[in-house]
Write an enzyme that holds these catalytic residues in place. Structure first.
Site, mmCIF file in Angstrom:
data_model
loop_
_atom_site.group_PDB
_atom_site.id
_atom_site.type_symbol
_atom_site.label_atom_id
_atom_site.label_comp_id
_atom_site.label_asym_id
_atom_site.label_seq_id
_atom_site.Cartn_x
_atom_site.Cartn_y
_atom_site.Cartn_z
ATOM 1 N N HIS A 115 -5.983 2.445 12.800
ATOM 2 C CA HIS A 115 -6.881 1.752 11.895
ATOM 3 C C HIS A 115 -6.801 0.263 12.237
ATOM 4 O O HIS A 115 -5.768 -0.229 12.688
ATOM 5 C CB HIS A 115 -6.416 2.002 10.457
ATOM 6 C CG HIS A 115 -7.334 1.499 9.392
ATOM 7 N ND1 HIS A 115 -7.430 0.158 9.069
ATOM 8 C CD2 HIS A 115 -8.176 2.153 8.544
ATOM 9 C CE1 HIS A 115 -8.289 0.023 8.072
ATOM 10 N NE2 HIS A 115 -8.758 1.202 7.738
ATOM 11 N N ASP A 139 2.407 3.089 9.785
ATOM 12 C CA ASP A 139 1.294 3.071 8.838
ATOM 13 C C ASP A 139 1.219 4.466 8.229
ATOM 14 O O ASP A 139 0.768 5.413 8.864
ATOM 15 C CB ASP A 139 -0.003 2.705 9.572
ATOM 16 C CG ASP A 139 -1.242 2.843 8.701
ATOM 17 O OD1 ASP A 139 -1.112 3.204 7.515
ATOM 18 O OD2 ASP A 139 -2.353 2.608 9.215
ATOM 19 N N GLN A 145 -2.104 7.543 5.229
ATOM 20 C CA GLN A 145 -2.714 8.869 5.182
ATOM 21 C C GLN A 145 -1.678 9.989 5.108
ATOM 22 O O GLN A 145 -2.043 11.166 5.116
ATOM 23 C CB GLN A 145 -3.602 9.072 6.421
ATOM 24 C CG GLN A 145 -4.725 8.069 6.555
ATOM 25 C CD GLN A 145 -5.816 8.231 5.515
ATOM 26 O OE1 GLN A 145 -5.998 9.307 4.957
ATOM 27 N NE2 GLN A 145 -6.545 7.159 5.243
ATOM 28 N N LYS A 152 -4.716 5.132 -2.430
ATOM 29 C CA LYS A 152 -4.920 6.417 -1.761
ATOM 30 C C LYS A 152 -3.998 7.502 -2.314
ATOM 31 O O LYS A 152 -4.111 8.670 -1.932
ATOM 32 C CB LYS A 152 -4.700 6.272 -0.250
ATOM 33 C CG LYS A 152 -5.701 5.364 0.449
ATOM 34 C CD LYS A 152 -5.466 5.326 1.946
ATOM 35 C CE LYS A 152 -6.205 4.205 2.632
ATOM 36 N NZ LYS A 152 -7.671 4.337 2.572
ATOM 37 N N CYS A 176 -13.199 2.131 10.410
ATOM 38 C CA CYS A 176 -12.278 1.039 10.754
ATOM 39 C C CYS A 176 -11.407 1.405 11.949
ATOM 40 O O CYS A 176 -10.199 1.107 11.978
ATOM 41 C CB CYS A 176 -11.401 0.646 9.568
ATOM 42 S SG CYS A 176 -12.329 0.059 8.140
#
Length: 415
Positions: free
Chosen positions: A129, A206, A209, A232, A372
């Site tokens: 991302h 990261d 997700q 999220k 993104c």
């Protein structure tokens, strides 16, 4: 306990409304942001209604209550990812968390273990991302470090065949996504972490997700830093988490300076409070922390493993259905090996934006565009895709509604 997505949906006020001329809302865009259960909305609202005061600053009852709520949320986050309380830093977003660590590394002076100089290496992947790519591009430009990356295969997986050539003795930072927001790919961390630590590099994950969707244990992963966003994970907007190993946070320079993050101040200098305060300058996002604590407690009560199993079952079902649609091409892994519940696809010559607008007319919310991740789109040979991303409140009925909507779009556009 049987997982009951229909019962879970009742916890979310937004699913009680209709959309587009009375249609049921089919929300398949949790990869962008999740919906919020009533307990989260109430926790944030109750903070303002009943406990609003600046944390860590007052000697009165409201300040003590606000501080207890804020630090209680930090404890909840720590339990959720199996960390120590003093390793959890609150930010406004995962993007800020990733910028925090990139800028802090860039502020490290010679003699500090994080100091970067010309010729040092930063490693990312082609599936990042922009929030975990551009900060490292900028850091490389400021320091003279070299940016390199793992490539992505046509199947949407990382190519680790040349891992020793990508992560070298000069590598100081390895930053990568845990699960791709476009492809759904869950990356194999163990080999990357092992190689990075062999050469003395730190690993920054990261986890936007992954943390909301499956068990993430920072100790088991043996990573060094991690970032994820509250919104999220059925939490509020405006709050993110930055986690780091305690010994590394002690050496990392601060990102922002000002109130709350200092130990002592004179007219000519200052010293810093220990982490996490060192990285939380100013009055923090207190109500949002209350909401995030409620969100993670909500997910814990349902069971993150139960949520993951539910998503795997839904993704298996949706992949099978999508594969039957003539002219539809899935971008990324087409099987369930090491993949999560984000599925991106193209559909013949119907532009993703047109498909997304048609699906919206049917009450179906998906994401369209480059998500993104421009470099990844170019690598996969697409300009844009349509993405369906699944979460705990989705059902097979939602998946089937998407398939029906795609087939109706095919008729509508005369394809």
């Amino acid at each position: 306990m049987t997982f009951d997505a229909l019962a879970i949906r009742k916890d979310f006020p937004i699913f009680q409304r209709t959309i587009r001329d009375g249609k049921r809302l089919v929300y398949l865009d949790s990869g962008a942001t999740s919906q919020k259960p009533e307990v989260v909305i109430a926790a944030e609202s109750d903070f303002y209604r009943l406990h609003n005061a600046a944390v860590h600053r007052g000697a009165h009852q409201l300040a003590e209550e606000a501080t207890d709520i804020y630090e209680g949320a930090r404890e909840t986050v720590a339990r959720f990812i199996n960390a120590s309380i003093d390793e959890v830093v609150f930010t406004k977003s995962a993007t800020e968390s990733l910028n925090l660590v990139a800028y802090a590394i860039g502020n490290a002076l010679p003699g500090n273990r994080f100091h970067l100089k010309e010729g040092d290496g930063i490693v990312v992947t082609e599936m990042e991302h922009h929030a975990n790519l551009i900060p490292w591009q900028q850091l490389a430009a400021r320091t003279g470090a070299t940016l390199s990356w793992f490539e992505v295969t046509p199947e949407g997986r990382l190519d680790l065949s040349n891992i020793d050539a990508v992560i070298t003795e000069k590598t100081k930072v390895v930053a990568l996504t845990h699960q791709s927001n476009v492809l759904g790919t869950i990356n194999p961390l163990s080999a990357i972490v092992k190689r990075a630590h062999e050469v003395g590099a730190v690993v920054i994950l990261d986890a936007c997700q992954s943390v909301p969707h499956m068990k993430v244990d920072v100790k088991e992963l043996d990573i060094d830093f991690l970032a994820f966003s509250g919104h999220k994970a059925v939490g509020p907007t405006g709050i993110g988490v930055f986690w780091g190993k305690a010994e590394l946070l002690a050496e990392l320079p601060p990102f922002l300076t000002g109130g709350s993050m200092i130990e002592t101040v004179t007219m000519t200098g200052a010293t810093w409070a220990p982490a996490p305060k060192k990285f939380e300058a100013g009055v923090p996002n207190m109500a949002q922390a209350a909401g995030l604590g409620a969100a993670l407690n909500y997910l814990t009560a349902i069971g993150i493993e139960n949520i993951h199993r539910h998503e795997i079952a839904l993704t298996t079902h949706l992949l099978a259905k999508l594969s039957e649609v003539k002219g539809l091409a899935i971008v990324g892994p087409k099987d369930m090996q090491d993949r999560g519940g984000s599925i991106s696809f193209t559909f013949g010559d119907i532009h993703p934006h047109d498909l997304g607008q048609f699906l919206d007319s049917q009450g179906i919310a998906v994401r369209t565009g480059h998500h993104c991740a421009w470099p990844l789109n170019r690598k996969m040979g697409v300009v844009a895709t349509t993405r369906a991303s699944l979460y705990l409140y989705n059902t097979e009925e939602d998946c089937d509604a998407l398939i029906a909507g795609i087939l109706d779009a095919q008729k509508y556009f005369g394809r």
